[in-house]
Design an enzyme around this catalytic site. Structure first.
Site, PDB file in Angstrom:
ATOM      1  N   ASP A 169       4.818  10.779  -4.178  1.00 44.74           N
ATOM      2  CA  ASP A 169       5.172  10.637  -5.584  1.00 44.74           C
ATOM      3  C   ASP A 169       4.714  11.868  -6.347  1.00 44.74           C
ATOM      4  OD1 ASP A 169       5.739   7.888  -7.463  1.00 44.74           O
ATOM      5  OD2 ASP A 169       5.011   9.713  -8.441  1.00 44.74           O
ATOM      6  N   ASP A 217       4.854   7.083   1.290  1.00 42.57           N
ATOM      7  CA  ASP A 217       5.213   7.144  -0.116  1.00 42.57           C
ATOM      8  C   ASP A 217       4.715   8.481  -0.668  1.00 42.57           C
ATOM      9  OD1 ASP A 217       5.815   6.712  -2.737  1.00 42.57           O
ATOM     10  OD2 ASP A 217       4.313   5.163  -3.088  1.00 42.57           O
ATOM     11  N   GLU A 247       9.024 -10.802   5.237  1.00 41.70           N
ATOM     12  CA  GLU A 247       8.668 -11.102   3.855  1.00 41.70           C
ATOM     13  C   GLU A 247       9.440 -10.208   2.892  1.00 41.70           C
ATOM     14  OE1 GLU A 247       4.656 -10.326   2.515  1.00 41.70           O
ATOM     15  OE2 GLU A 247       5.193 -10.895   0.476  1.00 41.70           O
TER      16      GLU A 247
END
Lengths: 505, 401
Positions: B100, B98, B35
């Protein structure tokens, strides 16, 4: 009843192996589908015995019993059953080829597996309780039996994957292992060489999650003490996978008429068991003569649990409820005994007060109500929501269904409790506190007690402490309702809407 | 239009397809069933895109000019046909992380209005996190193929590409995230949650002292790695002791007994490295020589990786593609090597597409080269492993008991 200590203590001991009940047999993964032939009566018998034990386990689990409590209950029940079997000379009527415990254990397991693989909820139920049974057997097993299990597992693993091996570490060289061991068991290992089991970390997610295992280069190194949790999780995942596979093939087994009958009977008795504890069907309510009808509603409103009471009140005020609330209340009322016609009438009358015309109602709302009763759409009869289901729903800010103990802030909850008839501020505060702590069902159970007794301390009340304790957690709104009705005699009304003491029907 | 030129001339479609098809495994369907999701102008999300080939992807990129490209899971059917199949389920997907700077606001020492500058100036926080994570994933979990990508603004993404990582169940992903998550005593967590101190968050001496790392080998190793970095990058930063937002904020959360002593010390002495040593003496007391409690908490509080855990937990979570332009900064999400993490400088190393500048220059070439090296290493090691596997299998079976 007393149990001779020696027999209860080690039901799996090697010595008495030919004397123990087949359900207390050694743990295994049930990898081989049995090919034995057996008379159908024996199959009925052993399947029923296994189902009964699983149900007992389930009951204990739902009461949050500790593993120790579970274990001793299983032991007692197997001990009793063993004696019953002997008493009825059950051993004699079972033909020879079924006389060994292992065959009976495997057969009964597979029969239940066949019966419960078809439907998702039954699968989960079977999986959970079989896992407990497996764990209990494991805890009672001698080391050679555990080694046999490991071999069984080993034979399973494919060429590519080395699933488990034993390694020996010297603690002088790897102090981490000693440190971790100390943290986990509050003592140092007995010797300086430690036997460890090496498995791919993917197979012990629970140990990884809590960092209670050392992982190096993709392998987790388990202490012997951790083997149980590893084997239990392997059992669970194997059984879960196999249930999925079997589901696609169960029709083959059901081509045999006799077997099909047995499986259906097992499913049915399981369904009865589940209904008995988690949901209250219309039939059950009517049979027990408790069903209520439209004209009772204003009187029995104060026996409804807070989540339903809140919706009833809201309906009274606004003459309208949003979809989620209609579903929650509608199914509850259905479970209380309201017929479909009565339901349609009830909602129509209320909504008309809010200006929704009969025509509009028939077009937009009536269908849904008939749907709940299984008269439309896929024609499934919907069961009332349990507490778990209601608590799990998270209505958005402008909706009012869900569990008030979870959704309302302390002020609103306090107000609602007051409307509900709990006059004592201290009582309300203690309920609100329970709710704030996240014990929604305890808070709900407490509400029923306080409403009934009208004061804080249970022991001062008419009910014995023991009785109150056993009912202190609400698990199903309809259960709450019928129980509250049953306790009506002791109910001291806290508001003008005191319910009529005469029960109809 | 700039984006069109970027997709036509710069975006390394072939590299991306080569990466995502893991083609040496002779499974061509991996890319076809992957995807990709596009974010178009005006925040229109188009999920479940899938493409047959590099040309197909290029054509679509140029045609649709997505503001952002996200990568999802590999499914049992090509995602573009998901509405036609009944059982549509994710099969595999890289394990992703992830990190951040948004989650580091309470410890980021240098402030800046500009996001990328902010990221530059506090990069040591990211670098420490990346290196610790990278080491743990390699040493503990045995992963080898880890692609680190600067997210284009103020964070980084880690893509763990080993086959074993791609096949992890959600349960295992979750357990890895938990393994990597350190929950400090609540008084310290208060800082990150509320961004301000309050007297109620004071914790009794004992809670912190009990929080020891000796029994947790993973934490002990992490501490031994982070402590020197803490001395190097945090303690030596002049703002650490002077700025009320940093060490003083920490002081307000620890037992008064320590805080007041230390405050006096800071007032009365000049700010240098020795100051920290003396503070540490106070913090370690009464358990000298063991890194109990407060010092450990402080070091973890500053430098231990703060993961956005939800990104990693589920196989079908989307994550921004490498070489995508960051929608806000227009910087290219460039891969970097973990060996260069301490010298990486977002503002310098991540080229920016701007009106004046369409020449992305050498930095872009370097980034593409890194991606290529990563893929080549991957393919080389995989091939080697394939050759050796049979042999190893035979050897290992002898160790069975």
């Amino acid at each position: 009843m007393q149990f001779p200590e020696s027999s209860v203590a080690s039901p799996l001991s090697e010595k008495g192996s030919n004397k123990r009940h087949f359900l207390g047999y050694k743990p295994q993964f049930y990898l081989q589908c049995p090919s034995d032939e057996a008379p159908i009566e024996s199959l009925w018998e052993i399947a029923a015995q296994r189902l009964e034990l699983l149900q007992e386990i389930d009951k204990l689990r739902s009461r949050n019993s500790s593993f120790q409590e579970l274990a001793s209950a299983i032991e007692k029940s197997l001990f009793l059953r063993r004696h019953q079997n002997e008493y009825y000379s059950y051993e004699d009527i079972i033909p020879d080829r079924l006389s060994d415990a292992e065959t009976r254990d495997v057969l009964s397991h597979y029969l239940l597996r066949l019966a419960f693989c078809k439907e998702r909820n039954a699968q989960v139920w079977f999986l959970q309780n079989e896992t407990v049974l497996f764990q209990w057997r494991l805890e009672n097993s001698a080391p050679p039996q555990i080694d046999a299990l490991l071999d069984q597992l080993q034979s399973l693993c494919s060429e590519e994957e080395i699933s488990l091996r034993k390694v020996v570490k010297n603690l002088d060289q790897v102090s981490e292992f000693a440190q971790l061991y100390h943290r986990l068991y509050q003592k140092l290992p007995n010797s300086m060489t430690l036997m460890l089991y090496q498995v791919p970390f993917e197979q012990v997610p629970e140990l990884v999650r809590h960092r209670s295992v050392i992982i190096r280069s993709g392998y987790a190194y388990l202490f012997p003490e951790q083997l149980t949790s590893f084997l239990v999780s392997r059992f669970r995942s194997l059984l879960s996978k196999n249930l999925g596979v079997l589901r696609k093939m169960v029709h083959v087994a059901e081509e045999q008429e006799q077997l099909k009958l047995l499986l259906e009977s097992l499913r049915e008795s399981q369904q009865l068991f589940v209904n008995q504890f988690s949901s209250y069907s219309l039939e059950a309510a009517e049979k027990s003569g408790k069903a209520i009808h439209l004209e009772d509603l204003p009187q029995v409103m104060f026996h409804m649990p807070l989540c339903m009471f809140r919706l009833m009140k809201r309906l009274e005020q606004n003459h309208h409820l949003k979809h989620g609330a209609r579903l929650q209340l509608g199914l509850f009322l259905k479970g209380c005994g309201l017929s479909m016609e009565e339901s349609v009438h009830f909602w129509k009358t209320e909504f008309s007060k809010g200006g929704i015309s009969s025509d509009k109602f028939d077009k937009e709302y009536a269908y849904a109500i008939r749907h709940h009763y299984g008269k439309e759409g896929k024609r499934a009869s919907y069961t009332p929501y349990s507490c778990m289901k209601i608590i799990q729903q998270r209505p958005s800010a402008h909706e009012e269904h869900g569990c008030p103990f979870r959704e309302l802030n302390s002020n609103s909850l306090d107000n609602l409790l007051q409307t509900y008839g709990i006059q004592d501020a201290e009582c309300r505060a203690s309920i609100v506190q329970k709710a704030q702590e996240g014990h929604f069902q305890v808070a709900c159970g407490l509400t029923m007690q306080m409403k009934k007794l009208g004061r804080l301390t249970v022991s001062e009340g008419t009910a014995s402490t023991e009785e109150s304790d056993s009912h202190s957690i609400t698990t199903h709104p309809n259960h709450y309702f019928f129980e509250s009705l049953a306790r009506k005699e002791n109910y001291s009304p806290g508001s003008d809407n005191s319910p009529n003491r005469e029960r109809r029907h | 239009m700039l984006r069109r030129r970027y997709y036509q001339e710069y975006f390394p479609v072939d590299l991306m397809v080569r990466w995502l098809s893991y083609s040496f495994q002779r499974n061509k369907q991996l890319f076809e069933r992957r995807e990709l999701s596009f974010t178009l102008d005006n925040e229109i999300y188009v999920r479940y895109q899938s493409f047959e080939s590099a040309e197909d992807l290029r054509k679509n990129l140029v045609q649709k000019l997505p503001v952002k490209i996200d990568i999802g899971a590999v499914y049992n059917y090509p995602p573009c046909s998901q509405s036609l199949v009944t059982l549509f389920a994710p099969l595999e997907r890289e394990l992703v992380f992830d990190i951040d700077l948004t989650d580091y606001e309470d410890v980021a020492i240098t402030k800046s209005e500009d996001e990328v500058d902010l990221c530059d100036n506090n990069w040591y926080l990211i670098a420490a996190a990346v290196e610790l994570l990278d080491r743990t994933l390699r040493e503990d979990f045995g992963f080898q193929h880890i692609l680190w990508v600067y997210s284009g603004r103020r964070g980084v993404h880690g893509w763990i590409c080993d086959e074993r990582a791609r096949k992890l169940s959600d349960e295992c992903r979750d357990s890895i995230v938990e393994y990597l998550t350190v929950r400090l005593p609540s008084c310290l967590r208060e800082i990150s949650v509320n961004g301000e101190n309050s007297s109620s968050s004071l914790s009794p001496d004992d809670t912190i002292r009990q929080w020891n790392i000796l029994g947790d080998p993973f934490l002990k190793r992490s501490f031994e790695y982070l402590y020197p970095l803490f001395l190097k990058y945090v303690v030596q930063n002049p703002q650490f002791f002077s700025d009320g937002n940093h060490f003083k904020k920490y002081l307000s959360l620890i037992p008064f007994h320590y805080a007041s002593q230390i405050e006096q010390l800071i007032e009365s002495s000049s700010i240098d490295v020795n100051l920290w040593e003396r503070i540490e003496e106070i913090l370690k007391e009464p358990k000298k020589n063991s890194y109990y409690g407060l010092v450990v908490c402080l070091v973890f509080h500053y430098l231990y990786p703060r993961l956005d855990a939800n990104v990693s937990r589920h196989m079908n979570h989307l994550l921004k593609s490498p070489f995508c332009l960051h929608p806000k900064t227009q910087r290219v999400c460039v891969p970097f090597s973990v060996n260069d993490v301490w010298t990486f400088q977002p503002s310098q190393d991540a080229p920016q597409v701007s009106d004046e500048n369409l020449q992305l220059g050498d930095k872009f070439v370097v980034a593409k080269q890194r991606m290529e090296t990563f893929i080549e290493n991957f393919e080389r090691i995989q091939k080697l492993e394939n050759i050796n596997t049979n042999e190893q299998k035979l050897l290992q079976r002898h160790d069975f008991i």
